[in-house]
Design a protein around this motif. Structure first.
Motif, PDB file in Angstrom:
ATOM      1  N   GLU A 193     -11.764  10.884   7.099  1.00  0.00           N
ATOM      2  CA  GLU A 193     -12.113  12.006   7.977  1.00  0.00           C
ATOM      3  C   GLU A 193     -13.595  11.979   8.334  1.00  0.00           C
ATOM      4  O   GLU A 193     -13.990  12.326   9.455  1.00  0.00           O
ATOM      5  CB  GLU A 193     -11.745  13.321   7.293  1.00  0.00           C
TER       6      GLU A 193
ATOM      7  N   ALA B  94      -2.246  15.545   7.467  1.00  0.00           N
ATOM      8  CA  ALA B  94      -3.188  14.546   7.975  1.00  0.00           C
ATOM      9  C   ALA B  94      -2.567  13.796   9.146  1.00  0.00           C
ATOM     10  O   ALA B  94      -1.378  13.477   9.138  1.00  0.00           O
ATOM     11  CB  ALA B  94      -3.563  13.572   6.873  1.00  0.00           C
TER      12      ALA B  94
ATOM     13  N   ARG C 247      -7.215  16.639   9.857  1.00  0.00           N
ATOM     14  CA  ARG C 247      -6.236  17.484   9.195  1.00  0.00           C
ATOM     15  C   ARG C 247      -6.033  18.756  10.003  1.00  0.00           C
ATOM     16  O   ARG C 247      -7.014  19.407  10.398  1.00  0.00           O
ATOM     17  CB  ARG C 247      -6.687  17.791   7.761  1.00  0.00           C
TER      18      ARG C 247
ATOM     19  N   THR D  39       1.499  15.243   4.514  1.00  0.00           N
ATOM     20  CA  THR D  39       0.735  16.033   3.568  1.00  0.00           C
ATOM     21  C   THR D  39       0.163  15.126   2.479  1.00  0.00           C
ATOM     22  O   THR D  39       0.551  13.963   2.344  1.00  0.00           O
ATOM     23  CB  THR D  39       1.615  17.102   2.909  1.00  0.00           C
TER      24      THR D  39
END
Length: 211
Positions: free
Chosen positions: A50, A63, A57, A27
């Motif tokens: 990302e 993640a 996620r 997290t």
């Protein structure tokens, strides 16, 4: 950190390493604690990673490593192969058998580099791209042995499969991010006594080249 390095890039790489070391993801709070930075910094790092598909996620907000890392990983095998070939060629010539480098690919062992002896009348063929389960053959078993032993030595397998060939392999030790082994495959009636120590030596040479 030194003046020549990027703190942001360093933190991003540390995020990737932390995520690579967990099967369940992390997290934002967990990453913040492990990196020693505030949550806002972590959010920005994750958003950038990302964007390049290097992390993803899940629905719970954890993640995980993204598929973009696989695209980068495809370029690793040629680099590893180039670094390993001198030691493999020396091993093949010395033992008179086909030498190979095997790396872990998921749950399988994948042959990524091969060197054949130039002076023998006959030798057992082994081709790059060959796959097998990790618990099959000397190459995979040597890798498994290294997961449980600090100094596993070498693994010798005689007459496994239909070929009746003999194989010996030793794991790569001390190479961060690379799990594999170096070995030889030969005719079962021509196994030199020095084959075990010699594959251990070759594995050490490859590990040094990769280090």
């Amino acid at each position: 950190m030194t003046a020549e390095t990027s703190q942001t890039l360093d933190r991003g790489l540390r995020v990737l390493k932390l995520l690579a070391d967990t099967d369940h993801g992390l997290t934002v709070t967990e990453l913040s604690q492990r990196l020693g930075v505030n949550r806002t910094v972590v959010y920005r790092l994750l958003a950038t990673l990302e964007q390049h598909s290097l992390i993803r996620r899940d629905l719970g907000g954890r993640a995980r490593v993204g598929l973009g890392v696989l695209r980068l990983g495809r370029q690793v095998h040629p680099l590893v192969r180039e670094a390993a070939l001198p030691a493999l060629r020396s091993l093949a010539e010395d033992i008179g058998a086909t030498a190979h480098l095997t790396l872990v690919d998921g749950a399988e062992a994948l042959t990524v580099a091969v060197a054949e002896p130039t002076w023998t009348d006959f030798h057992v063929a082994h081709r790059p791209g060959h796959r097998h389960r990790l618990d099959q053959g000397a190459a995979g078993r040597a890798i498994l042995a290294a997961r449980h032993e600090a100094d596993p030595g070498f693994t010798l397998v005689r007459g496994e499969g239909d070929s009746g060939a003999c194989a010996a392999a030793a794991p790569l030790l001390g190479v961060t991010g690379v799990e594999g082994s170096v070995g030889v495959v030969m005719l079962s009636d021509a196994v030199p006594e020095r084959v075990g120590p010699r594959v251990v030596e070759a594995a050490r040479e490859v590990a040094e080249a990769l280090g």
